[in-house]
Scaffold this motif. Structure first.
Motif, PDB file in Angstrom:
ATOM      1  N   TRP A 213       0.815  -1.212   0.000  1.00 41.03           N
ATOM      2  CA  TRP A 213       0.000   0.000   0.000  1.00 41.03           C
ATOM      3  C   TRP A 213       0.851   1.265   0.000  1.00 41.03           C
ATOM      4  CZ3 TRP A 213      -4.530   0.868  -1.637  1.00 41.03           C
ATOM      5  CH2 TRP A 213      -5.539  -0.096  -1.542  1.00 41.03           C
ATOM      6  N   PHE A 214       2.060   1.183   0.555  1.00 40.32           N
ATOM      7  CA  PHE A 214       2.934   2.356   0.525  1.00 40.32           C
ATOM      8  C   PHE A 214       3.254   2.737  -0.925  1.00 40.32           C
ATOM      9  CE2 PHE A 214       4.113   0.605   4.802  1.00 40.32           C
ATOM     10  CZ  PHE A 214       3.624   1.674   5.542  1.00 40.32           C
ATOM     11  N   GLY A 215       3.414   1.735  -1.781  1.00 37.32           N
ATOM     12  CA  GLY A 215       3.639   2.008  -3.191  1.00 37.32           C
ATOM     13  C   GLY A 215       2.377   2.418  -3.909  1.00 37.32           C
ATOM     14  N   PHE A 216       1.283   1.744  -3.582  1.00 39.16           N
ATOM     15  CA  PHE A 216       0.007   2.040  -4.228  1.00 39.16           C
ATOM     16  C   PHE A 216      -0.372   3.500  -4.007  1.00 39.16           C
ATOM     17  CE2 PHE A 216      -4.409   1.962  -5.234  1.00 39.16           C
ATOM     18  CZ  PHE A 216      -4.660   0.823  -5.981  1.00 39.16           C
ATOM     19  N   ASN A 217      -0.279   3.940  -2.757  1.00 35.96           N
ATOM     20  CA  ASN A 217      -0.668   5.313  -2.426  1.00 35.96           C
ATOM     21  C   ASN A 217       0.478   6.304  -2.638  1.00 35.96           C
ATOM     22  OD1 ASN A 217      -3.199   4.392  -1.704  1.00 35.96           O
ATOM     23  ND2 ASN A 217      -2.739   4.303   0.474  1.00 35.96           N
ATOM     24  N   GLY A 218       1.625   6.022  -2.021  1.00 34.17           N
ATOM     25  CA  GLY A 218       2.730   6.969  -2.056  1.00 34.17           C
ATOM     26  C   GLY A 218       3.244   7.241  -3.452  1.00 34.17           C
ATOM     27  N   CYS A 219       3.408   6.193  -4.239  1.00 38.73           N
ATOM     28  CA  CYS A 219       3.966   6.370  -5.589  1.00 38.73           C
ATOM     29  C   CYS A 219       2.962   6.950  -6.569  1.00 38.73           C
ATOM     30  CB  CYS A 219       4.516   5.043  -6.105  1.00 38.73           C
ATOM     31  SG  CYS A 219       5.954   4.447  -5.190  1.00 38.73           S
ATOM     32  N   SER A 220       1.722   7.113  -6.136  1.00 45.25           N
ATOM     33  CA  SER A 220       0.726   7.742  -7.006  1.00 45.25           C
ATOM     34  C   SER A 220       0.961   9.238  -7.175  1.00 45.25           C
ATOM     35  CB  SER A 220      -0.692   7.493  -6.465  1.00 45.25           C
ATOM     36  OG  SER A 220      -1.082   6.152  -6.691  1.00 45.25           O
ATOM     37  N   THR A 221       1.957   9.783  -6.475  1.00 46.11           N
ATOM     38  CA  THR A 221       2.377  11.149  -6.786  1.00 46.11           C
ATOM     39  C   THR A 221       3.029  11.201  -8.163  1.00 46.11           C
ATOM     40  OG1 THR A 221       4.534  10.827  -5.740  1.00 46.11           O
ATOM     41  CG2 THR A 221       2.759  11.710  -4.352  1.00 46.11           C
ATOM     42  N   VAL A 222       3.446  10.030  -8.669  1.00 48.52           N
ATOM     43  CA  VAL A 222       4.120   9.840  -9.968  1.00 48.52           C
ATOM     44  C   VAL A 222       5.263  10.833 -10.190  1.00 48.52           C
ATOM     45  CG1 VAL A 222       2.207   8.661 -11.096  1.00 48.52           C
ATOM     46  CG2 VAL A 222       2.360  11.151 -11.253  1.00 48.52           C
ATOM     47  N   GLY A 223       5.893  11.220  -9.124  1.00 53.54           N
ATOM     48  CA  GLY A 223       7.047  12.105  -9.235  1.00 53.54           C
ATOM     49  C   GLY A 223       7.649  12.370  -7.874  1.00 53.54           C
ATOM     50  N   MET A 224       8.961  12.645  -7.860  1.00 51.93           N
ATOM     51  CA  MET A 224       9.666  12.971  -6.620  1.00 51.93           C
ATOM     52  C   MET A 224      10.732  14.033  -6.884  1.00 51.93           C
ATOM     53  SD  MET A 224       8.761  11.366  -3.785  1.00 51.93           S
ATOM     54  CE  MET A 224      10.098  10.841  -2.702  1.00 51.93           C
ATOM     55  N   ASP A 225      10.498  14.878  -7.861  1.00 51.17           N
ATOM     56  CA  ASP A 225      11.537  15.822  -8.279  1.00 51.17           C
ATOM     57  C   ASP A 225      11.319  17.245  -7.782  1.00 51.17           C
ATOM     58  OD1 ASP A 225       9.313  16.248  -9.827  1.00 51.17           O
ATOM     59  OD2 ASP A 225      10.407  16.517 -11.708  1.00 51.17           O
ATOM     60  N   THR A 226      10.332  17.434  -6.902  1.00 52.04           N
ATOM     61  CA  THR A 226      10.125  18.754  -6.301  1.00 52.04           C
ATOM     62  C   THR A 226       9.941  18.596  -4.803  1.00 52.04           C
ATOM     63  OG1 THR A 226       7.701  18.744  -6.488  1.00 52.04           O
ATOM     64  CG2 THR A 226       8.955  19.543  -8.393  1.00 52.04           C
ATOM     65  N   ASP A 227      10.165  19.655  -4.060  1.00 52.76           N
ATOM     66  CA  ASP A 227       9.977  19.618  -2.611  1.00 52.76           C
ATOM     67  C   ASP A 227       8.526  19.303  -2.249  1.00 52.76           C
ATOM     68  OD1 ASP A 227      12.627  20.226  -2.279  1.00 52.76           O
ATOM     69  OD2 ASP A 227      12.302  22.350  -1.821  1.00 52.76           O
ATOM     70  N   GLU A 228       7.602  19.821  -3.041  1.00 51.42           N
ATOM     71  CA  GLU A 228       6.175  19.587  -2.777  1.00 51.42           C
ATOM     72  C   GLU A 228       5.823  18.103  -2.916  1.00 51.42           C
ATOM     73  OE1 GLU A 228       1.778  21.053  -4.403  1.00 51.42           O
ATOM     74  OE2 GLU A 228       3.622  21.898  -5.233  1.00 51.42           O
ATOM     75  N   LEU A 229       6.330  17.471  -3.961  1.00 49.55           N
ATOM     76  CA  LEU A 229       6.057  16.046  -4.163  1.00 49.55           C
ATOM     77  C   LEU A 229       6.719  15.195  -3.084  1.00 49.55           C
ATOM     78  CD1 LEU A 229       6.398  15.724  -8.050  1.00 49.55           C
ATOM     79  CD2 LEU A 229       4.301  15.515  -6.694  1.00 49.55           C
ATOM     80  N   ILE A 230       7.923  15.546  -2.690  1.00 45.75           N
ATOM     81  CA  ILE A 230       8.619  14.797  -1.637  1.00 45.75           C
ATOM     82  C   ILE A 230       7.829  14.865  -0.331  1.00 45.75           C
ATOM     83  CG2 ILE A 230      10.696  14.756  -0.194  1.00 45.75           C
ATOM     84  CD1 ILE A 230      12.238  15.777  -2.686  1.00 45.75           C
ATOM     85  N   LYS A 231       7.381  16.056   0.033  1.00 47.90           N
ATOM     86  CA  LYS A 231       6.602  16.226   1.262  1.00 47.90           C
ATOM     87  C   LYS A 231       5.270  15.486   1.169  1.00 47.90           C
ATOM     88  CE  LYS A 231       4.696  19.768   4.323  1.00 47.90           C
ATOM     89  NZ  LYS A 231       4.531  21.242   4.557  1.00 47.90           N
ATOM     90  N   SER A 232       4.633  15.561   0.008  1.00 52.27           N
ATOM     91  CA  SER A 232       3.352  14.890  -0.189  1.00 52.27           C
ATOM     92  C   SER A 232       3.493  13.377  -0.033  1.00 52.27           C
ATOM     93  CB  SER A 232       2.795  15.221  -1.572  1.00 52.27           C
ATOM     94  OG  SER A 232       1.586  14.535  -1.818  1.00 52.27           O
ATOM     95  N   ALA A 233       4.517  12.798  -0.666  1.00 56.70           N
ATOM     96  CA  ALA A 233       4.724  11.349  -0.580  1.00 56.70           C
ATOM     97  C   ALA A 233       4.973  10.914   0.861  1.00 56.70           C
ATOM     98  CB  ALA A 233       5.889  10.939  -1.468  1.00 56.70           C
ATOM     99  N   ALA A 234       5.759  11.691   1.595  1.00 57.07           N
ATOM    100  CA  ALA A 234       6.029  11.347   2.988  1.00 57.07           C
ATOM    101  C   ALA A 234       4.748  11.366   3.827  1.00 57.07           C
ATOM    102  CB  ALA A 234       7.056  12.318   3.572  1.00 57.07           C
ATOM    103  N   ASN A 235       3.906  12.381   3.617  1.00 63.00           N
ATOM    104  CA  ASN A 235       2.631  12.457   4.336  1.00 63.00           C
ATOM    105  C   ASN A 235       1.718  11.284   3.982  1.00 63.00           C
ATOM    106  OD1 ASN A 235       3.222  14.817   5.706  1.00 63.00           O
ATOM    107  ND2 ASN A 235       2.379  16.148   4.122  1.00 63.00           N
ATOM    108  N   ILE A 236       1.725  10.909   2.715  1.00 65.80           N
ATOM    109  CA  ILE A 236       0.894   9.782   2.266  1.00 65.80           C
ATOM    110  C   ILE A 236       1.344   8.487   2.934  1.00 65.80           C
ATOM    111  CG2 ILE A 236       0.290   8.356   0.267  1.00 65.80           C
ATOM    112  CD1 ILE A 236       0.527  11.021  -1.382  1.00 65.80           C
ATOM    113  N   PHE A 237       2.645   8.272   3.055  1.00 64.60           N
ATOM    114  CA  PHE A 237       3.159   7.088   3.739  1.00 64.60           C
ATOM    115  C   PHE A 237       2.669   7.058   5.186  1.00 64.60           C
ATOM    116  CE2 PHE A 237       5.480   6.128   0.119  1.00 64.60           C
ATOM    117  CZ  PHE A 237       6.379   5.082   0.294  1.00 64.60           C
ATOM    118  N   VAL A 238       2.739   8.186   5.869  1.00 65.25           N
ATOM    119  CA  VAL A 238       2.298   8.256   7.267  1.00 65.25           C
ATOM    120  C   VAL A 238       0.806   7.951   7.374  1.00 65.25           C
ATOM    121  CG1 VAL A 238       1.959   9.798   9.240  1.00 65.25           C
ATOM    122  CG2 VAL A 238       4.110   9.846   7.983  1.00 65.25           C
TER     123      VAL A 238
END
Length: 268
Positions: A213-238
């Motif tokens: 589920w961490f991949g299902f939800n977290g990776c649905s940002t489909v990107g990690m190249d901006t500070d906003e996406l990095i923060k979003s993915a971390a929040n989604i994991f939590v």
């Protein structure tokens, strides 16, 4: 297009984790069914993805992401069209294609547990074909493919409607059509517990699904190249982790009060 290595790796990681959910569902469902039906349920989960991946490639992707109408995407055999307008930033088509394929496979496999121990294998293969070829792509087009719901402003992050409502509705229809398993109710209509044959399998399946589920939800940002996406993915994991943990605690306490002892299978 200039490709982004970090975004592409992130999307491919998500695809691998969502694919692994097939194993989680197979182990969970095999553990919660009787031993005599374990081979049947495992084969259904296997063919969900085998049939679904092929038919989604042949015709499903075009129906989902084509732009013919708000209701129906279009016919594009083997996904050879130009989909550059839907690709995430810096992600090649093949990476996004496999990411969408595994989501299709998950929608299909949701049904296998709801129809366990009472579905003919050949009929189930036909179901897998139809949901991956028509049902999921058409409903997915409405939401993720620029269809009429999307045009109304409907938003679905990580497939709560696109994947799970689609699969859940199909599961509900299948369960209602088939009815209960033989022996589930006595002559007075009282429910009987039909024990699964291996709670260890069921628990392992749950942990695999939780991990995925961490991949299902977290990776649905489909990107990690901006500070906003990095923060979003971390929040989604939590949030993903807390939702599963709270659900487990809630169910354990409910069954403990209801049956005077915590129920393992219900908690799982």
């Amino acid at each position: 297009m200039e490709f982004s290595s970090v975004n592409t790796i992130w999307v491919l990681l998500g695809a691998v984790l969502v694919f692994l959910m097939q194993a989680g569902f197979a182990i969970l469902e095999a553990g919660l069914t009787r031993a005599k039906n374990a081979g049947n349920i495992v084969m259904k989960n296997m063919m969900d993805f085998c049939i679904g991946a092929v038919i989604f490639w042949i015709v499903g992707f075009g129906i989902m992401f084509g732009s013919a109408t708000g209701i129906f995407g279009g016919i594009d055999f083997f996904a050879k069209g130009n989909y550059s307008d839907i690709l995430p930033s810096g992600v090649p088509f093949s990476a996004y294609f496999i990411f969408q394929t595994v989501f299709c496979g998950t929608a299909a496999t949701i049904v296998s547990g709801a129809m366990a121990e009472r579905t003919k294998f050949s009929a189930y293969c036909i179901y897998s074909l139809l949901i991956s070829m028509i049902v999921y792509p058409v409903s997915g087009h409405w939401i993720w493919g620029g269809g009429w719901l999307s045009q109304l402003g409907f938003h679905d992050f990580a497939g709560s409607t696109t994947v799970h409502v689609c699969g859940g509705c199909a599961a509900l229809i299948g369960a209602k059509t088939l009815g209960p398993r033989i022996g589930k109710y006595d002559k007075n209509g009282n429910s009987r517990v039909i024990q699964g044959h291996n709670l260890i399998f069921a628990a392992l399946g749950i942990f695999v699904l939780w991990f995925c589920w961490f991949g299902f939800n977290g990776c649905s940002t489909v990107g990690m190249d901006t500070d906003e996406l990095i923060k979003s993915a971390a929040n989604i994991f939590v949030n993903t982790n807390l939702s599963a943990a709270v659900a487990g605690c809630t169910t354990m306490l409910f069954t403990w009060f209801r049956y005077e002892k915590p129920d393992v299978s219900m908690t799982l």
